[in-house]
Every structure is written in C-alpha cells, then in structure tokens.
Design a protein around this motif. Structure first.
Motif, mmCIF file in Angstrom:
data_model
loop_
_atom_site.group_PDB
_atom_site.id
_atom_site.type_symbol
_atom_site.label_atom_id
_atom_site.label_comp_id
_atom_site.label_asym_id
_atom_site.label_seq_id
_atom_site.Cartn_x
_atom_site.Cartn_y
_atom_site.Cartn_z
ATOM 1 N N GLU A 139 -72.002 -89.151 -2.146
ATOM 2 C CA GLU A 139 -73.115 -88.026 -2.089
ATOM 3 C C GLU A 139 -73.607 -87.602 -3.437
ATOM 4 O OE1 GLU A 139 -72.041 -85.215 0.758
ATOM 5 O OE2 GLU A 139 -73.103 -86.431 2.201
ATOM 6 N N SER A 140 -74.900 -87.727 -3.891
ATOM 7 C CA SER A 140 -74.976 -87.164 -5.250
ATOM 8 C C SER A 140 -75.667 -86.064 -5.322
ATOM 9 C CB SER A 140 -75.795 -88.352 -5.963
ATOM 10 O OG SER A 140 -76.974 -88.632 -5.191
ATOM 11 N N HIS A 141 -75.040 -84.897 -4.772
ATOM 12 C CA HIS A 141 -75.467 -83.561 -4.836
ATOM 13 C C HIS A 141 -74.527 -82.747 -5.074
ATOM 14 C CE1 HIS A 141 -74.687 -83.722 -0.296
ATOM 15 N NE2 HIS A 141 -74.227 -82.489 -0.518
ATOM 16 N N VAL A 142 -74.837 -81.343 -5.595
ATOM 17 C CA VAL A 142 -73.986 -80.462 -5.937
ATOM 18 C C VAL A 142 -74.426 -79.203 -5.013
ATOM 19 C CG1 VAL A 142 -73.704 -78.628 -7.758
ATOM 20 C CG2 VAL A 142 -73.865 -81.197 -8.365
ATOM 21 N N THR A 143 -73.531 -78.340 -4.598
ATOM 22 C CA THR A 143 -73.797 -77.469 -3.705
ATOM 23 C C THR A 143 -73.439 -75.991 -4.136
ATOM 24 O OG1 THR A 143 -73.568 -78.702 -1.870
ATOM 25 C CG2 THR A 143 -73.604 -76.457 -1.328
ATOM 26 N N LEU A 144 -74.066 -74.969 -4.493
ATOM 27 C CA LEU A 144 -73.636 -73.716 -4.817
ATOM 28 C C LEU A 144 -73.888 -72.885 -3.559
ATOM 29 C CD1 LEU A 144 -76.004 -74.182 -7.646
ATOM 30 C CD2 LEU A 144 -73.521 -73.489 -8.198
ATOM 31 N N VAL A 162 -78.495 -79.064 -4.912
ATOM 32 C CA VAL A 162 -79.226 -79.765 -6.138
ATOM 33 C C VAL A 162 -78.937 -81.097 -6.084
ATOM 34 C CG1 VAL A 162 -79.262 -80.115 -8.659
ATOM 35 C CG2 VAL A 162 -78.658 -77.675 -7.674
ATOM 36 N N VAL A 163 -79.900 -82.027 -5.669
ATOM 37 C CA VAL A 163 -79.728 -83.320 -5.593
ATOM 38 C C VAL A 163 -80.087 -84.159 -6.827
ATOM 39 C CG1 VAL A 163 -80.742 -85.523 -4.239
ATOM 40 C CG2 VAL A 163 -80.566 -83.182 -3.102
ATOM 41 N N VAL A 185 -84.286 -79.832 -5.286
ATOM 42 C CA VAL A 185 -83.484 -78.495 -4.932
ATOM 43 C C VAL A 185 -83.830 -78.101 -3.695
ATOM 44 C CG1 VAL A 185 -82.930 -76.426 -5.648
ATOM 45 C CG2 VAL A 185 -83.393 -78.135 -7.586
ATOM 46 N N ARG A 186 -82.864 -77.675 -2.856
ATOM 47 C CA ARG A 186 -83.200 -77.173 -1.547
ATOM 48 C C ARG A 186 -82.205 -75.940 -1.180
ATOM 49 N NH1 ARG A 186 -85.137 -80.803 1.973
ATOM 50 N NH2 ARG A 186 -85.673 -82.881 1.254
ATOM 51 N N VAL A 187 -83.037 -74.819 -0.846
ATOM 52 C CA VAL A 187 -82.363 -73.538 -0.695
ATOM 53 C C VAL A 187 -82.456 -73.236 0.832
ATOM 54 C CG1 VAL A 187 -82.739 -71.159 -1.359
ATOM 55 C CG2 VAL A 187 -83.005 -72.807 -2.885
ATOM 56 N N GLY A 188 -81.307 -72.708 1.560
ATOM 57 C CA GLY A 188 -81.616 -72.397 2.747
ATOM 58 C C GLY A 188 -80.098 -71.487 3.199
ATOM 59 N N HIS A 189 -80.269 -71.144 4.565
ATOM 60 C CA HIS A 189 -79.272 -70.231 5.079
ATOM 61 C C HIS A 189 -77.772 -71.195 5.184
ATOM 62 C CE1 HIS A 189 -81.091 -66.639 6.105
ATOM 63 N NE2 HIS A 189 -82.068 -67.589 6.462
ATOM 64 N N SER A 190 -76.678 -70.915 4.843
ATOM 65 C CA SER A 190 -75.456 -71.634 4.792
ATOM 66 C C SER A 190 -75.129 -72.281 6.080
ATOM 67 C CB SER A 190 -74.175 -70.558 4.650
ATOM 68 O OG SER A 190 -74.280 -70.067 3.370
ATOM 69 N N ASP A 191 -75.426 -71.954 7.160
ATOM 70 C CA ASP A 191 -75.260 -72.840 8.536
ATOM 71 C C ASP A 191 -76.284 -74.002 8.592
ATOM 72 O OD1 ASP A 191 -77.311 -71.092 8.711
ATOM 73 O OD2 ASP A 191 -76.561 -70.493 10.719
#
Length: 93
Positions: free
Chosen positions: A49-54, A63-64, A74-80
């Motif tokens: 997978e080529s993404h980083v997760t903060l 961050v893809v 870039v995708r932002v959302g709830h942790s679940d």
C-alpha cells in the motif's frame, strides 16, 4: 475535544499543502516528524500500500502517495472509518 480535532486537522492540511512537491522519502520523513511534533500516531507505507496514515483516537489523515514523489490524495475522517470511505480533502491551491 472537537476544537482540538479541527485545529489539528487544519494544521495537517496546511503542512501537507506546504510540502506538496518533494521527494518520496523526504515527504515520508517529514510526515513522520510532524506526527511526532503533534503527538499523533504515524503509520508508514507498506510494500503493498502506498499511503501514510497520521492518526489519533478521534480522527485519521490518510496521505495517498503517487509514483512520482508527490501526493495523490488526502483523506480525513473518523478513526473507525476505512480510508476508502473517507472524503478527499483538496490541498492544491
């Protein structure tokens, strides 16, 4: 709190906008440093997978990375929520 969530989200988006064009490795290292400064969890890309997760307990920023040393999405959302179900955030001016 909700205001802390909003501020951290806005800060991450601002930082991503400022480092949009850089080398792949430099981008990953910078995101790792930012996560440590903010006290949030950094998950580096894997071989498949080529993404980083903060992430925090409340939210995550995915961050893809693209193959040309940049940010694809870039995708932002709830942790679940799975990162494919999260809305994209525009970081381009």
């Amino acid at each position: 709190s909700q205001s802390t969530f909003y501020l951290k989200k806005q800060l991450i988006i601002h930082i991503l906008h400022s480092i949009y064009r850089t080398t792949h490795q430099s981008l990953i290292e910078r995101l790792d440093l930012i996560s440590r400064q903010l006290g949030i969890i950094f998950t580096p890309p894997t071989m498949s997978e080529s993404h980083v997760t903060l992430s925090t307990e409340m939210f995550k920023v995915v961050v893809v990375l693209d193959s040309h040393s940049g940010i694809k999405d870039v995708r932002v959302g709830h942790s679940d929520v799975g990162h494919n179900d999260m809305p994209s955030v525009s970081i381009q001016s």
